[in-house]
Design an enzyme around this catalytic site. Structure first.
Site, PDB file in Angstrom:
ATOM      1  N   TRP A 185       0.985  -1.187   0.023  1.00 52.53           N
ATOM      2  CA  TRP A 185       0.023  -0.045   0.074  1.00 52.53           C
ATOM      3  C   TRP A 185       0.933   1.292  -0.108  1.00 52.53           C
ATOM      4  CZ3 TRP A 185      -0.308   4.147   3.503  1.00 52.53           C
ATOM      5  CH2 TRP A 185      -1.236   5.043   3.312  1.00 52.53           C
ATOM      6  N   GLU A 226      -3.196  -3.108  -2.451  1.00 54.11           N
ATOM      7  CA  GLU A 226      -4.221  -2.111  -1.700  1.00 54.11           C
ATOM      8  C   GLU A 226      -4.503  -1.041  -2.202  1.00 54.11           C
ATOM      9  OE1 GLU A 226      -5.259  -1.198   2.840  1.00 54.11           O
ATOM     10  OE2 GLU A 226      -3.347  -2.112   2.267  1.00 54.11           O
ATOM     11  N   LYS A 228      -7.094   2.703  -2.140  1.00 55.73           N
ATOM     12  CA  LYS A 228      -7.716   3.911  -1.308  1.00 55.73           C
ATOM     13  C   LYS A 228      -8.290   4.816  -2.347  1.00 55.73           C
ATOM     14  CE  LYS A 228      -6.732   5.862   2.984  1.00 55.73           C
ATOM     15  NZ  LYS A 228      -5.749   6.373   3.910  1.00 55.73           N
ATOM     16  N   ASP A 259      -9.969  -2.775   1.878  1.00 60.14           N
ATOM     17  CA  ASP A 259     -10.019  -2.313   3.113  1.00 60.14           C
ATOM     18  C   ASP A 259     -11.361  -1.765   3.315  1.00 60.14           C
ATOM     19  OD1 ASP A 259      -9.764  -0.214   5.185  1.00 60.14           O
ATOM     20  OD2 ASP A 259      -7.698  -0.764   5.353  1.00 60.14           O
ATOM     21  N   HIS A 262     -11.460   2.088   2.942  1.00 57.80           N
ATOM     22  CA  HIS A 262     -10.714   2.771   1.631  1.00 57.80           C
ATOM     23  C   HIS A 262     -11.749   2.955   0.628  1.00 57.80           C
ATOM     24  CE1 HIS A 262      -6.366   1.744   2.830  1.00 57.80           C
ATOM     25  NE2 HIS A 262      -6.850   2.182   3.784  1.00 57.80           N
ATOM     26  N   HIS A 286      -9.024  -6.158   4.799  1.00 55.99           N
ATOM     27  CA  HIS A 286      -8.449  -5.422   6.017  1.00 55.99           C
ATOM     28  C   HIS A 286      -9.828  -4.909   6.590  1.00 55.99           C
ATOM     29  CE1 HIS A 286      -3.933  -4.203   5.037  1.00 55.99           C
ATOM     30  NE2 HIS A 286      -4.142  -5.479   5.286  1.00 55.99           N
ATOM     31  N   ASP A 294     -11.870   7.225   6.469  1.00 56.05           N
ATOM     32  CA  ASP A 294     -11.041   6.012   6.763  1.00 56.05           C
ATOM     33  C   ASP A 294     -10.292   6.433   8.141  1.00 56.05           C
ATOM     34  OD1 ASP A 294      -9.624   3.793   6.966  1.00 56.05           O
ATOM     35  OD2 ASP A 294      -7.679   4.652   5.639  1.00 56.05           O
ATOM     36  N   ASP A 296     -10.240   4.292  11.148  1.00 57.54           N
ATOM     37  CA  ASP A 296      -9.647   3.053  11.336  1.00 57.54           C
ATOM     38  C   ASP A 296     -10.011   3.013  13.004  1.00 57.54           C
ATOM     39  OD1 ASP A 296      -7.951   1.945   9.320  1.00 57.54           O
ATOM     40  OD2 ASP A 296      -7.032   4.128   9.425  1.00 57.54           O
ATOM     41  N   ASP A 326      -7.109  -4.109  10.489  1.00 55.21           N
ATOM     42  CA  ASP A 326      -6.380  -2.921  10.513  1.00 55.21           C
ATOM     43  C   ASP A 326      -7.105  -1.538  11.084  1.00 55.21           C
ATOM     44  OD1 ASP A 326      -4.667  -1.002   9.499  1.00 55.21           O
ATOM     45  OD2 ASP A 326      -5.168  -0.899   7.375  1.00 55.21           O
TER      46      ASP A 326
END
Length: 428
Positions: A185, A226, A228, A259, A262, A286, A294, A296, A326
């Site tokens: 990523w 990955e 985004k 993800d 993302h 993820h 994002d 997390d 993640d």
């Protein structure tokens, strides 16, 4: 407690068996699923190579809860505590900046020897390891570009770092007998509207082509890419978009990472799985929880997590899907964050396995949408929690919220003391 758990489990088992669901087989299947637990929750994505470097690449951790890990030994100690509260055997996901070495080494010079202590630890605990090159929080990524950088010398640095990371991943797989997924990523992109969207993507493609040129045994290392949609500092344009990596992954036989945070704020990944599974070599998840962007957050048992699990189970995608977490939250106890996220991911998979999928599919094929909706709703209140409690008991980890008392004791005996210390010292 064990008698209460056993009694509730037996009653729940009878209910599920009325619909042809073999609960014992479900528990056996769940036990075989390895989730990759991300190391960076334990120290707020600081790592140990460039620990004083400011976080970049759109990465931000909020909170300053006492006791963040400061050394590899402390991080492994915290990981052990978390894993002792999670049923089953799993994997740990490392970033390159978590090298455990006394050498002064740059990212492009990393080698397997810098991770030998991690491998020895993983062997001791029967764990697998996954890996990620760290293409952020470095002086050569300060302008927001790495593998797509217009400067060939900077691009060369990041290409060599990713090459080194793949070799480290293969070393993990060979040593541990569990395939390592090495995931690329990068944060590359523009804060404002660019003139040329094509050239950076062309450079990224060329960089990836060179990185993946060396053939590695897929039994030891699998390559993932990955995407985004945007991030802090790249709100208007991200080089490695979903469309870019989906195309690259399909064309070049790479695992494609999705993800949960993302994509656009109202976009979910659960609906993408069945399409991607038809064309890709494999899927890396993820599992995260975005809140408006994002950010997390710690994974909770929300609708999207449940839907992701249902897609994996209903379409038998576990064989081609690698599940990892993640997120990073420094505002709460970091060990608790791991435990909550891991246990919730397992709970979601369990709930999906305890649905009468074949019956629901048949009702759908026959156009009986009334039965489909009615049963899908009724099963939401079926006693899957009793089955989960038994799963925990059989794996000798705390049942229900009992794990929280263990975390609180660890906080009192380890984390609070650590937080009061001025310098980092390895635990004995």
């Amino acid at each position: 407690m064990r008698q209460e758990v056993e009694a509730s489990f037996q009653e729940a088992k009878k209910l599920y068996e009325r619909h042809g669901i073999d609960v014992e087989a479900v528990l056996e299947k769940l036990a075989a699923i390895k989730i990759s637990m991300h190391c960076w929750q334990g120290d707020d994505v600081r790592g140990f190579l460039n620990r004083d470097q400011e976080l970049t690449g759109g990465i931000a951790v909020t909170g300053n809860y006492p006791g963040a890990a400061r050394t590899p030994d402390e991080l492994r100690q915290d990981l052990e505590k978390a894993l002792s509260l999670i049923p089953g055997k799993h994997k740990v996901n490392l970033h390159a900046i978590y090298a455990d070495t006394d050498e002064k080494v740059e990212l492009d010079q990393l080698a397997p020897r810098h991770f030998e202590k991690w491998v020895d630890w993983a062997k001791e605990h029967g764990l697998g390891l996954d890996f990620n090159p760290t293409c952020f929080s470095h002086e050569k990524s300060e302008d927001g570009f790495t593998l797509s950088h217009p400067d060939p010398s900077i691009r060369r640095f990041w290409i060599d770092h990713c090459k080194a990371s793949r070799r480290i991943g293969a070393y993990f797989g060979e040593q541990l007998g569990q395939t390592c997924v090495t995931n690329v990523w990068i944060p590359d992109g523009y804060k404002d509207i660019p003139v040329d969207r094509m050239a950076p993507r062309q450079r990224l493609k060329e960089s990836l082509d060179e990185i993946f040129q060396e053939e590695l045994d897929p039994a030891f290392n699998l390559d993932a890419v990955e995407s985004k949609v945007f991030g802090l500092g790249s709100e208007s344009y991200v080089v490695g978009s979903h469309e870019f990596y989906m195309g690259y992954g399909v064309q070049n036989g790479k695992v494609i990472c999705l993800d949960a945070g993302h994509f656009h704020p109202t976009e979910t990944i659960s609906g993408k799985l069945s399409s991607l599974a038809l064309f890709s070599k494999g899927i890396l998840l993820h599992v995260s929880r975005p809140v408006r962007w994002d950010s997390d957050h710690v994974v909770i048992l929300d609708d999207e997590l449940l839907e992701i699990a249902r897609e994996l189970i209903r379409h038998d995608l576990l064989g081609m899907t690698h599940i990892g977490l993640d997120f990073f939250d420094g505002s709460i106890n970091r060990i608790a964050a791991w435990v909550i996220g891991m246990r919730n991911t397992q709970k979601a998979l369990l709930r999906a396995m305890l649905e009468p999928t074949d019956y629901l599919r048949q009702a759908e094929l026959e156009g009986d949408y009334t039965t489909r909706l009615a049963l899908m709703e009724e099963f939401k209140s079926y006693p899957f929690g009793a089955v989960w409690d038994m799963f925990c008991a059989r794996h000798h980890v705390p049942v229900r919220e009992e794990w929280l008392a263990e975390v609180k004791r660890y906080e009192r005996d380890v984390l609070t003391i650590r937080g009061q210390q001025k310098s980092a010292v390895s635990p004995s």
